[in-house]
Design an enzyme around this catalytic site. Structure first.
Site, PDB file in Angstrom:
ATOM      1  N   HIS A  99       0.850  -1.194   0.000  1.00 33.32           N
ATOM      2  CA  HIS A  99       0.000   0.000   0.000  1.00 33.32           C
ATOM      3  C   HIS A  99       0.881   1.238   0.000  1.00 33.32           C
ATOM      4  O   HIS A  99       1.974   1.231   0.553  1.00 33.32           O
ATOM      5  CB  HIS A  99      -0.942   0.005   1.210  1.00 33.32           C
ATOM      6  CG  HIS A  99      -0.240  -0.087   2.527  1.00 33.32           C
ATOM      7  ND1 HIS A  99       0.286  -1.270   3.008  1.00 33.32           N
ATOM      8  CD2 HIS A  99       0.059   0.850   3.453  1.00 33.32           C
ATOM      9  CE1 HIS A  99       0.861  -1.056   4.175  1.00 33.32           C
ATOM     10  NE2 HIS A  99       0.744   0.231   4.471  1.00 33.32           N
ATOM     11  N   HIS A 101       0.966   5.270   1.016  1.00 26.97           N
ATOM     12  CA  HIS A 101       0.324   6.350   1.772  1.00 26.97           C
ATOM     13  C   HIS A 101       0.404   7.642   0.959  1.00 26.97           C
ATOM     14  O   HIS A 101       1.481   7.995   0.461  1.00 26.97           O
ATOM     15  CB  HIS A 101       1.077   6.618   3.084  1.00 26.97           C
ATOM     16  CG  HIS A 101       1.072   5.489   4.061  1.00 26.97           C
ATOM     17  ND1 HIS A 101       0.274   5.490   5.189  1.00 26.97           N
ATOM     18  CD2 HIS A 101       1.784   4.330   4.110  1.00 26.97           C
ATOM     19  CE1 HIS A 101       0.509   4.387   5.889  1.00 26.97           C
ATOM     20  NE2 HIS A 101       1.419   3.665   5.255  1.00 26.97           N
TER      21      HIS A 101
HETATM   22  P1  AMP Z   1       2.037   0.705   7.339  1.00 27.01           P
HETATM   23  O1  AMP Z   1       2.697   1.032   8.639  1.00 27.01           O
HETATM   24  O2  AMP Z   1       2.718   1.358   6.164  1.00 27.01           O
HETATM   25  O3  AMP Z   1       1.827  -0.777   7.169  1.00 27.01           O
HETATM   26  O4  AMP Z   1       0.620   1.407   7.408  1.00 27.01           O
HETATM   27  C1  AMP Z   1      -0.564   0.748   7.744  1.00 27.01           C
HETATM   28  C2  AMP Z   1      -1.642   1.800   7.767  1.00 27.01           C
HETATM   29  O5  AMP Z   1      -2.890   1.146   7.690  1.00 27.01           O
HETATM   30  C3  AMP Z   1      -1.659   2.649   9.052  1.00 27.01           C
HETATM   31  O6  AMP Z   1      -1.542   4.024   8.702  1.00 27.01           O
HETATM   32  C4  AMP Z   1      -3.023   2.326   9.673  1.00 27.01           C
HETATM   33  O7  AMP Z   1      -3.611   3.448  10.270  1.00 27.01           O
HETATM   34  C5  AMP Z   1      -3.808   1.863   8.458  1.00 27.01           C
HETATM   35  N1  AMP Z   1      -4.924   0.945   8.742  1.00 27.01           N
HETATM   36  C6  AMP Z   1      -4.874  -0.195   9.462  1.00 27.01           C
HETATM   37  N2  AMP Z   1      -6.080  -0.792   9.479  1.00 27.01           N
HETATM   38  C7  AMP Z   1      -6.905  -0.008   8.749  1.00 27.01           C
HETATM   39  C8  AMP Z   1      -8.286  -0.072   8.383  1.00 27.01           C
HETATM   40  N3  AMP Z   1      -9.067  -1.095   8.798  1.00 27.01           N
HETATM   41  N4  AMP Z   1      -8.806   0.905   7.616  1.00 27.01           N
HETATM   42  C9  AMP Z   1      -8.019   1.920   7.195  1.00 27.01           C
HETATM   43  N5  AMP Z   1      -6.716   2.048   7.494  1.00 27.01           N
HETATM   44  C10 AMP Z   1      -6.162   1.105   8.263  1.00 27.01           C
END
Ligand code: AMP
Length: 150
Positions: A99, A101
């Protein structure tokens, strides 16, 4: 490969604020935004890290990103934003599913306060890099080895 929370969102088993969807990616609002409009662009292919992504999904991700950024800029009014993409736990990746950001920057805004609505979230990504140095010899040797694989 484990079934990530993002796979469940893609299949519609878990709710999310979906902004965009095509055959290869979806975009959703981050549930814990660093700033207003913090968005995640997620590949439908459940690769854990970017290097494991197929060319088709990588291409589609690159294709969708600028369009999503344009919409976020227009709606939030932000003029700057960061693209962040974590790979592996040591790099801070929490969800093992590729993913990207998109994090709008709002210089001058305060830091996030728990329990406040999204619009009260902070200035965005705060960059704390600790740059090193690169000698001519290191660059040549490292470059030679990497180029051989590309
Ligand atoms: P990373 O640290 O790059 O893996 O980022 C994971 C991101 O996913 C974090 O910013 C979380 O806030 C976001 N996240 C986790 N679960 C959900 C969810 N159910 N819906 C939307 N965002 C999420």
């Amino acid at each position: 490969m484990t079934d990530s929370i993002f796979s469940k969102i893609i299949r519609g088993e878990i709710p999310a604020h979906k902004l965009y969807e095509d055959d290869f990616v979806i975009a959703i609002l981050d549930i814990n935004p660093l700033s207003e409009g913090h968005t995640l662009v997620i590949t439908k292919e459940p690769a854990e890290t970017l290097d494991q992504l197929s060319d088709d999904h990588a291409g589609a991700l690159g294709h969708a990103l600028p369009r999503i950024c344009r919409a976020i800029k227009k709606v939030t009014g932000c003029t700057s934003y960061n693209i962040l993409q974590n790979n592996g736990s040591a790099a801070g990746q929490e969800v093992p599913h590729v993913h990207v950001h998109v994090i709008p920057c709002y210089p001058g805004r305060g830091t996030p306060v728990a329990g406040k609505p999204d619009k009260d979230n902070g200035p965005g990504l705060e960059k704390q890099w600790h740059p090193g140095t690169l000698t001519q010899e290191e660059a040549l040797e490292l470059g030679k080895q990497i180029k051989r694989l590309l």
